[in-house]
Design a protein around this motif. Structure first.
Motif, PDB file in Angstrom:
ATOM      1  N   LEU A  10       0.866  -1.191   0.000  1.00 48.88           N
ATOM      2  CA  LEU A  10       0.000   0.000   0.000  1.00 48.88           C
ATOM      3  C   LEU A  10       0.897   1.234   0.000  1.00 48.88           C
ATOM      4  CD1 LEU A  10      -2.850   1.241   0.169  1.00 48.88           C
ATOM      5  CD2 LEU A  10      -2.704   1.055   2.659  1.00 48.88           C
ATOM      6  N   PHE A  11       1.926   1.203   0.858  1.00 44.03           N
ATOM      7  CA  PHE A  11       2.900   2.304   0.849  1.00 44.03           C
ATOM      8  C   PHE A  11       4.222   1.887   1.483  1.00 44.03           C
ATOM      9  CE2 PHE A  11       0.518   2.787   4.814  1.00 44.03           C
ATOM     10  CZ  PHE A  11       1.495   3.069   5.764  1.00 44.03           C
ATOM     11  N   THR A  71       5.131   8.395   5.531  1.00 43.50           N
ATOM     12  CA  THR A  71       5.033   7.766   4.205  1.00 43.50           C
ATOM     13  C   THR A  71       6.099   8.348   3.274  1.00 43.50           C
ATOM     14  OG1 THR A  71       2.635   7.544   4.492  1.00 43.50           O
ATOM     15  CG2 THR A  71       3.479   7.372   2.238  1.00 43.50           C
ATOM     16  N   ARG A 151       7.084  17.744   1.941  1.00 45.19           N
ATOM     17  CA  ARG A 151       5.821  17.087   2.290  1.00 45.19           C
ATOM     18  C   ARG A 151       5.973  16.077   3.427  1.00 45.19           C
ATOM     19  NH1 ARG A 151       1.998  14.366  -2.434  1.00 45.19           N
ATOM     20  NH2 ARG A 151       0.240  13.765  -1.106  1.00 45.19           N
ATOM     21  N   HIS A 153       6.011  14.081   6.670  1.00 47.51           N
ATOM     22  CA  HIS A 153       5.228  14.343   7.880  1.00 47.51           C
ATOM     23  C   HIS A 153       4.783  13.031   8.517  1.00 47.51           C
ATOM     24  CE1 HIS A 153       2.245  13.316   4.923  1.00 47.51           C
ATOM     25  NE2 HIS A 153       1.492  12.937   5.944  1.00 47.51           N
ATOM     26  N   THR A 155       1.199  11.734  10.248  1.00 47.95           N
ATOM     27  CA  THR A 155      -0.196  12.047  10.583  1.00 47.95           C
ATOM     28  C   THR A 155      -0.452  11.600  12.024  1.00 47.95           C
ATOM     29  OG1 THR A 155      -0.927  11.768   8.301  1.00 47.95           O
ATOM     30  CG2 THR A 155      -2.622  11.556  10.004  1.00 47.95           C
ATOM     31  N   GLU A 163      -9.325  11.925   5.277  1.00 51.50           N
ATOM     32  CA  GLU A 163      -8.341  10.874   5.001  1.00 51.50           C
ATOM     33  C   GLU A 163      -6.943  11.383   5.368  1.00 51.50           C
ATOM     34  OE1 GLU A 163      -9.023   7.838   3.886  1.00 51.50           O
ATOM     35  OE2 GLU A 163     -11.164   8.273   3.777  1.00 51.50           O
ATOM     36  N   PRO A 164      -6.066  10.471   5.822  1.00 52.81           N
ATOM     37  CA  PRO A 164      -4.725  10.908   6.247  1.00 52.81           C
ATOM     38  C   PRO A 164      -3.897  11.602   5.159  1.00 52.81           C
ATOM     39  CG  PRO A 164      -4.957   8.498   6.413  1.00 52.81           C
ATOM     40  CD  PRO A 164      -6.306   9.053   6.150  1.00 52.81           C
ATOM     41  N   VAL A 165      -4.172  11.332   3.895  1.00 54.69           N
ATOM     42  CA  VAL A 165      -3.416  11.992   2.818  1.00 54.69           C
ATOM     43  C   VAL A 165      -3.495  13.519   2.952  1.00 54.69           C
ATOM     44  CG1 VAL A 165      -5.340  11.933   1.171  1.00 54.69           C
ATOM     45  CG2 VAL A 165      -2.997  12.048   0.318  1.00 54.69           C
ATOM     46  N   THR A 167      -2.952  15.351   5.488  1.00 56.10           N
ATOM     47  CA  THR A 167      -1.941  15.934   6.384  1.00 56.10           C
ATOM     48  C   THR A 167      -0.780  16.551   5.599  1.00 56.10           C
ATOM     49  OG1 THR A 167      -2.518  14.124   7.868  1.00 56.10           O
ATOM     50  CG2 THR A 167      -0.689  15.532   8.540  1.00 56.10           C
ATOM     51  N   GLY A 168      -0.267  15.817   4.608  1.00 53.56           N
ATOM     52  CA  GLY A 168       0.843  16.328   3.799  1.00 53.56           C
ATOM     53  C   GLY A 168       0.423  17.541   2.978  1.00 53.56           C
TER      54      GLY A 168
HETATM   55  P1  A2P Z   1      -0.243   9.968   5.435  1.00 54.77           P
HETATM   56  O1  A2P Z   1       1.088   9.558   4.927  1.00 54.77           O
HETATM   57  O2  A2P Z   1      -0.450  11.419   5.439  1.00 54.77           O
HETATM   58  O3  A2P Z   1      -0.549   9.412   6.795  1.00 54.77           O
HETATM   59  P2  A2P Z   1      -4.942   5.115   3.498  1.00 54.77           P
HETATM   60  O4  A2P Z   1      -5.125   4.518   4.862  1.00 54.77           O
HETATM   61  O5  A2P Z   1      -5.783   6.332   3.259  1.00 54.77           O
HETATM   62  O6  A2P Z   1      -5.012   4.102   2.414  1.00 54.77           O
HETATM   63  O7  A2P Z   1      -3.460   5.658   3.477  1.00 54.77           O
HETATM   64  C1  A2P Z   1      -2.387   4.872   3.849  1.00 54.77           C
HETATM   65  C2  A2P Z   1      -1.174   5.764   4.050  1.00 54.77           C
HETATM   66  O8  A2P Z   1      -0.743   6.301   2.801  1.00 54.77           O
HETATM   67  C3  A2P Z   1      -1.435   6.949   4.933  1.00 54.77           C
HETATM   68  O9  A2P Z   1      -0.321   7.043   5.756  1.00 54.77           O
HETATM   69  C4  A2P Z   1      -1.636   8.115   3.998  1.00 54.77           C
HETATM   70  O10 A2P Z   1      -1.365   9.400   4.399  1.00 54.77           O
HETATM   71  C5  A2P Z   1      -0.807   7.722   2.798  1.00 54.77           C
HETATM   72  N1  A2P Z   1      -1.460   8.149   1.564  1.00 54.77           N
HETATM   73  C6  A2P Z   1      -2.712   7.840   1.156  1.00 54.77           C
HETATM   74  N2  A2P Z   1      -2.962   8.327  -0.071  1.00 54.77           N
HETATM   75  C7  A2P Z   1      -1.838   8.985  -0.450  1.00 54.77           C
HETATM   76  C8  A2P Z   1      -1.456   9.712  -1.620  1.00 54.77           C
HETATM   77  N3  A2P Z   1      -2.278   9.881  -2.651  1.00 54.77           N
HETATM   78  N4  A2P Z   1      -0.221  10.261  -1.658  1.00 54.77           N
HETATM   79  C9  A2P Z   1       0.619  10.125  -0.629  1.00 54.77           C
HETATM   80  N5  A2P Z   1       0.328   9.442   0.495  1.00 54.77           N
HETATM   81  C10 A2P Z   1      -0.884   8.883   0.595  1.00 54.77           C
END
Ligand code: A2P
Length: 222
Positions: A10-11, A71, A151, A153, A155, A163-165, A167-168
């Protein structure tokens, strides 16, 4: 069968070790508690409530979101642009599973999120995607002109339905204002550092002493 294809996560990111997670959550809760009692915050409370005289309890307002992490690349299991290229970078492979010391240099609060700014070292920047800031252009038009790593950070919490996205994006928005020469309104010197207000419910606390957070570079599958 499942063993034939390698699925991207996922990331990718730095996952804070559990010992430091609690410390950061406590510091952020203390900050929210203090912010909530400031007259300057009360004056701008409608940024959060949408109504002039309604009170807000910031500790209740934000909901924590899982393990604290920073992330680097959101891959969405390979569906995100550049996911495969990122996963194949030599630095990503070499440093996978390594422990880094992240430096948290500010805490920020908006009506949508609460987060910590991470200031990346030169070594950490090799794991930062080249287009992370540029990808935020639709939300923050000048994002691409900010330094690489802007960017970065953690969350710490999101308001209901956010959604957590976000925060950045909110962090980049504050940094874009600073880049335009808006230094914000210096509200007060707190024990942790100086608190500035950037309008529209955006508060940034620059930490006097950056918080050091050991974190493992790894990836997350759900
Ligand atoms: P963040 O890094 O700000 O916490 P989700 O649970 O919504 O699927 O997101 C999983 C993680 O990936 C979270 O940590 C989230 O934000 C980050 N994230 C979600 N979508 C994106 C995006 N489009 N670009 C960058 N980071 C993202």
């Amino acid at each position: 069968g499942p063993l034939e294809e390698v699925t991207l996560p996922l990331f990718f990111g730095w996952f804070l070790l559990s010992s430091v997670q609690e410390k950061i959550r406590c510091t952020s809760m203390d900050f929210l508690k203090t912010l909530d009692t400031l007259e300057a915050f009360k004056k701008h409370m409608s940024d959060f409530t949408g109504k002039p005289d309604k009170e807000v309890d910031l500790e209740q307002y934000f909901e924590a979101k899982g393990t604290l992490h920073c992330t680097t690349k959101f891959c969405n299991y390979g569906k995100a642009e550049g996911a495969k290229e990122y996963a194949e970078k030599p630095a990503v492979k070499n440093f996978y599973g390594s422990i880094f010391e992240l430096s948290l240099t500010a805490l920020f609060v908006t009506p949508r999120v609460v987060g910590a700014r991470v200031t990346l070292s030169e070594e950490q920047l090799v794991l930062w995607p080249d287009d992370a800031e540029k990808e935020a252009e639709s939300a923050v038009p000048t994002a691409a002109s900010l330094p690489l790593g802007s960017r970065a950070h953690i969350t710490l919490g999101c308001a209901e339905g956010v959604e957590p996205v976000q925060t950045g994006l909110d962090l980049l928005q504050i940094l874009a204002l600073q880049q335009e020469g808006q230094q914000g309104e210096l509200v007060t010197e707190m024990e942790l550092g100086s608190l500035r207000y950037y309008g529209e419910g955006r508060w940034l606390l620059s930490l006097r002493e950056p918080m050091c957070a050991p974190a493992c570079f790894s990836s997350f599958y759900n």
